[in-house]
Design a protein around this motif. Structure first.
Motif, short mmCIF file in Angstrom:
data_model
loop_
_atom_site.label_atom_id
_atom_site.label_comp_id
_atom_site.label_asym_id
_atom_site.label_seq_id
_atom_site.Cartn_x
_atom_site.Cartn_y
_atom_site.Cartn_z
N GLY A 166 0.90 -1.06 -0.19
CA GLY A 166 -0.17 -0.12 -0.07
C GLY A 166 0.94 1.11 -0.06
O GLY A 166 0.22 2.38 0.38
N THR A 167 2.14 1.21 -0.50
CA THR A 167 2.82 2.50 -0.55
C THR A 167 2.14 3.49 -1.31
O THR A 167 2.16 4.53 -0.75
CB THR A 167 4.25 2.07 -1.09
N HIS A 168 2.09 3.27 -2.74
CA HIS A 168 1.65 4.40 -3.29
C HIS A 168 0.27 4.78 -2.94
O HIS A 168 0.00 5.97 -3.04
CB HIS A 168 1.73 3.83 -4.83
N TRP A 169 -0.64 4.03 -2.48
CA TRP A 169 -1.84 4.40 -1.84
C TRP A 169 -1.58 5.73 -0.61
O TRP A 169 -2.36 6.54 -0.76
CB TRP A 169 -2.71 3.13 -1.60
N ARG A 194 -2.52 -2.76 -10.41
CA ARG A 194 -2.75 -4.08 -11.26
C ARG A 194 -4.10 -4.47 -10.87
O ARG A 194 -4.92 -4.37 -11.84
CB ARG A 194 -1.71 -5.07 -10.50
N LYS A 195 -4.52 -4.89 -9.67
CA LYS A 195 -5.78 -5.37 -9.43
C LYS A 195 -6.64 -4.68 -8.26
O LYS A 195 -7.62 -4.23 -8.19
CB LYS A 195 -5.91 -6.76 -8.91
N GLY A 196 -5.57 -4.34 -7.30
CA GLY A 196 -6.12 -3.57 -6.08
C GLY A 196 -7.04 -4.15 -5.29
O GLY A 196 -8.35 -3.39 -5.05
N VAL A 224 1.77 -12.20 -3.67
CA VAL A 224 1.30 -12.10 -5.38
C VAL A 224 1.39 -10.80 -6.13
O VAL A 224 1.87 -10.77 -7.26
CB VAL A 224 -0.02 -12.61 -5.31
N SER A 225 1.39 -9.56 -5.40
CA SER A 225 1.53 -8.39 -6.07
C SER A 225 3.06 -8.17 -6.36
O SER A 225 3.37 -7.73 -7.36
CB SER A 225 0.99 -7.23 -5.03
N SER A 226 3.81 -8.72 -5.35
CA SER A 226 5.16 -8.55 -5.59
C SER A 226 5.69 -9.46 -6.70
O SER A 226 6.64 -8.96 -7.63
CB SER A 226 5.98 -8.95 -4.25
P1 A3P Z 1 -1.83 -5.47 -6.83
O1 A3P Z 1 -0.89 -5.81 -7.41
O2 A3P Z 1 -2.52 -6.69 -5.86
O3 A3P Z 1 -2.92 -4.81 -7.63
P2 A3P Z 1 2.83 -0.69 -3.50
O4 A3P Z 1 2.18 0.88 -3.75
O5 A3P Z 1 3.25 -0.68 -1.94
O6 A3P Z 1 3.90 -0.84 -4.37
O7 A3P Z 1 1.53 -1.57 -3.49
C1 A3P Z 1 0.94 -1.66 -4.93
C2 A3P Z 1 -0.11 -2.51 -4.69
O8 A3P Z 1 -1.48 -1.63 -4.14
C3 A3P Z 1 -1.03 -3.08 -5.89
O9 A3P Z 1 -1.83 -4.28 -5.44
C4 A3P Z 1 -1.94 -1.93 -6.13
O10 A3P Z 1 -2.99 -2.23 -7.25
C5 A3P Z 1 -2.54 -1.65 -4.93
N1 A3P Z 1 -3.01 -0.18 -4.68
C6 A3P Z 1 -2.57 0.90 -5.36
N2 A3P Z 1 -3.47 1.69 -5.09
C7 A3P Z 1 -4.51 1.51 -4.68
C8 A3P Z 1 -5.82 1.89 -4.53
N3 A3P Z 1 -6.04 3.13 -4.58
N4 A3P Z 1 -6.92 0.87 -4.03
C9 A3P Z 1 -6.56 -0.10 -3.89
N5 A3P Z 1 -5.25 -0.78 -4.09
C10 A3P Z 1 -4.44 0.03 -4.55
#
Ligand code: A3P
Length: 280
Positions: free
Chosen positions: A44-47, A237-239, A121-123
Motif C-alpha cells: 500500500g505504499t503508493h496508496w 494491477r488489481k487492487g 502475489v502483488s510483488s
Molecule cells: P495489486 O498488485 O494486488 O493490484 P505498493 O504501492 O506498495 O507497491 O503496492 C501496490 C499494490 O497496491 C498493488 O496491488 C496496487 O494495485 C495496490 N493499490 C495501489 N493503489 C490502490 C488503491 N487506490 N486502491 C486499492 N489498491 C491499490
C-alpha cells in the motif's frame, strides 16, 4: 534468484548506488515534520503516499517521485534528500536494522500492513512485469525464494513486521494502517491519517481525498514511467483483497500458515487472511 544487492545481509532492490546510499544514512538528518511511509513491498505504499500528499498539499502527486528523491530515499544520495522542502514524505521498504536511527527517534512513521499472501502475489507480478529483470521464474519459484529468509527481498515478511511493530507499537509518533481497512472504509482511514499527522481537515476534504484515492481514479490519473514496465505491467494491477486464493496452492498455503502460526505472537498485530471485500 532475484536480482538484488545485498546490504548487511538483506537483499534490496538493485537501485544504482543503493549500498552507499544506505551506508550514508548515518549522515541523514531527520526532521520532526518528516513523514515516513514504511512497509514490506506491495503493502500500500503508493496508496498511502497519495493520501498523505493530498492531505498535506491538496494536490495530486502525478510525477515520478523517485527522481525527486522522495519515494525510496535509498535510491538517492543523502545530499539530495537534504534539499527537499519540508514536510518531506519519504517511503521505504527497508527492515528496521537499515533504517536511519535519527528518523526513528524524531519523525512520524506510518507503517502499512497488507495480508502478506496478497503482498506476495502483488510483488510477484511487480517483479515479473518490471523492466529491471528482477525475476523471470515461476510463481512457485517466487514463493520459495520469498519464504526463505536468506533470499527474500527486503527481509522476511515475518521479521519485517515483527521488528518494526516492536518499536512502533507504543510509539505516539507511529501509526499502523492496514490495506484491508482502507479497502473497507477509505474515508475512515484518511481521517485517521490526517488526525495523526496533525492536519485535521473538513469532511469535504476527506470526501475529496477518498475520491481521488480510489483505485480507478489512481490507475487512470497516475503517469507511470514507460521505462519502468513491460507491456501490461502497472503499479495499479488489481487492487483487491484475496487474490492470493488464485495463486497459492494448498501446500503453499499450509506451509505459510504453519510458519505464520509459529510467529504470530511476535507480529503484535492481527492479520486477517479471510477478510471478504465489502463485508464487516
Ligand atoms: P495489486 O498488485 O494486488 O493490484 P505498493 O504501492 O506498495 O507497491 O503496492 C501496490 C499494490 O497496491 C498493488 O496491488 C496496487 O494495485 C495496490 N493499490 C495501489 N493503489 C490502490 C488503491 N487506490 N486502491 C486499492 N489498491 C491499490
Amino acid at each position: 534468484s532475484f536480482r538484488a544487492v545485498v546490504v548487511k545481509g538483506i537483499h534490496l532492490h538493485p537501485f544504482p548506488l543503493v549500498e552507499s546510499n544506505i551506508n550514508n544514512y548515518v549522515k541523514f538528518h531527520a526532521r520532526e515534520d518528516d513523514v515516513w511511509i514504511v512497509n514490506w513491498p506491495k503493502s500500500g505504499t503508493h496508496w498511502v503516499y497519495e493520501v498523505v500528499k493530498l492531505l498535506i498539499t491538496g494536490r495530486e502527486e502525478l510525477t515520478d517521485s523517485i527522481k525527486e528523491g522522495t519515494m525510496f530515499p535509498e535510491a538517492c544520495a543523502v545530499e539530495s534528500l537534504e534539499k527537499l522542502p519540508s514536510p518531506r514524505v519519504l517511503d521505504t521498504h527497508v527492515p528496521l536494522k537499515l533504517f536511519p536511527e535519527e528518523a526513528l527517534k524524531q519523525s512520524k512513521i506510518i507503517y502499512t500492513i497488507r495480508n502478506p499472501k496478497d503482498a506476495f502475489v502483488s510483488s510477484y507480478y511487480h517483479m515479473k512485469n518490471n523492466k529491471g529483470d528482477l525475476y523471470d521464474g515461476t510463481w512457485n519459484g517466487y514463493f520459495d525464494l520469498t519464504m526463505d529468509e536468506n533470499t527474500c527481498l527486503y527481509g522476511s515478511w515475518f521479521d519485517h513486521v515483527a521488528d518494526w511493530m516492536e518499536v512502533l507499537e507504543n510509539n505516539p509518533n507511529a501509526l499502523v494502517v492496514k490495506y484491508e481497512d482502507m479497502k473497507r472504509d477509505l474515508k475512515k482511514e484518511v481521517r485517521r491519517i490526517a488526525e495523526f499527522l496533525g492536519y485535521p481537515k473538513s469532511e469535504e476534504v476527506y470526501e475529496n481525498v477518498t475520491t481521488k484515492c480510489s483505485f480507478g481514479h489512481m490507475k487512470k490519473a497516475k503517469k507511470e514511467p514507460k521505462s519502468f514496465w513491460k507491456p501490461g505491467g502497472s503499479m495499479y494491477r488489481k487492487g483487491i483483497v484475496g487474490d492470493w486464493k488464485n495463486h497459492f496452492t494448498v501446500a503453499q498455503n499450509e506451509k505459510f500458515n504453519t510458519i505464520f502460526n509459529e510467529k504470530q505472537n511476535k507480529l503484535r498485530v492481527s492479520v486477517d487472511f479471510d477478510i471478504k471485500e465489502g463485508t464487516m
